[in-house]
Design a protein around this motif. Sequence first.
Motif: not given
Length: 425
Positions: A407-410, A402-403, A275-279, A306-311
């Motif tokens: 949290c990657g592009s998918t 990155e893969k 949810i963090t990385h998707q939303y 703490m995790s931020s989107p994209g980290s």
Amino acid sequence: MVLAEDGVDYVAGDRGYRKLTASFVADNIDVCAEEELAYLAVHNHGGQAEVGFSRTDMASHERGYPALLDINDGVPVGALVFATGAVAGDLWLGEGERAEIAHLRVVDRPQLTLAPGPLPATLVDPGYDRQTRIFGDRGQAVLKGSKVAVVGLGGAGSLISEYLARLGVGELVLIDPDRIDPTNLPRVVGARRSDALTWLRGPRKPTFLRAVGDRFAAFKVRIAARVAREASSTVRVTAVPRSVLEPDIAAMLTDCDHIFLAADSALVRRLVNSITHQYLVPHTQVGAKVSVKDGKVTDIFSVSRMSSPGSGCLQCNGLIPAWKLTEEATSPEQRRRQRYIQDDDVHAPSVITLNAVAVSRAVDDWLMAVGGLVEPAASRDRWVMYHPMTDEFVEVDPAKNEKCLQCGSTRFARGDGAALPVLMR
């Protein structure tokens, strides 16, 4: 994000000063339609603290956006215009609905909230006088306007919920399917012996009485909601005594401003991580652990991540082990067959002060971010572990793969365009 090249994609306009070429718009709306992405055209004006679209901008939206909305099959299209410290937005949402944005939140440390004009300074409850001396009236208003979720209302989660209510957070979403147990009483804030029905659940009580106590003891979320409302007369609390892995419950997290994860389950970690990385909803994983081997305590630590989107995410850093996902996804009977020791009823050691150390750090990190008090040199995300046996603090910069499928592009920023890893039963 696709940059329009000046003189190639961004050229002199027919009706206004400049325009995007038809081919540039067509190429990118086709990509959005194929990948189910929203389309936003972004440009900037001069000035600071206040911004709005020109009449030429609005006329171009009205000419072009209905067609783009049709091409994008109803997935929103629109535009943003920035100035220094301000943003305005015109969103076309389908079915004749159109909206301006009230604000745009930049999820980072510090967190930024941008609006079309200066946010009004509202008078806050004088009971928060000591806090407004730190954050100001606008900072306290940000807390009041925040919607924060706590997943897991045990020893750590119950502390988080109370802290947030006392800070003046406007809305809490509390999720935990478990009922209070007599062994939880030393750690769960606000829990009473009457909540745990201790007179029915003693080890010498008949089995049928213990079963009645197990069935009718208070849900942990109900206790946390009671404590939060006692701490704040204005907080809005949604208490959900169900598993966050159920699809409709997981969906409740997607529009929160922050999630505190205080449940030690690999499946729940994976869901909140997604949810963090998707939303684009930051989360903080909080916990404490005592390791015991051959009857001897070998390690004690409290942790705040703490995790931020994209980290770098929990998956990238090996904190969602595949073996544990597999074990949790099997039935209780299957788990019993796979184990050499029948240890379902053997609880890990725990103490309230260890939870308090982790929780204080976690809530402080979040508070400094939303209050705008993070120094520029501070790390964006740094995970902290405290080992009281050695009085040692360990800071870790999370790794980023990155893969990574989480949290990657998918999955990153896909919103409803990707399925969440919930349990379908």
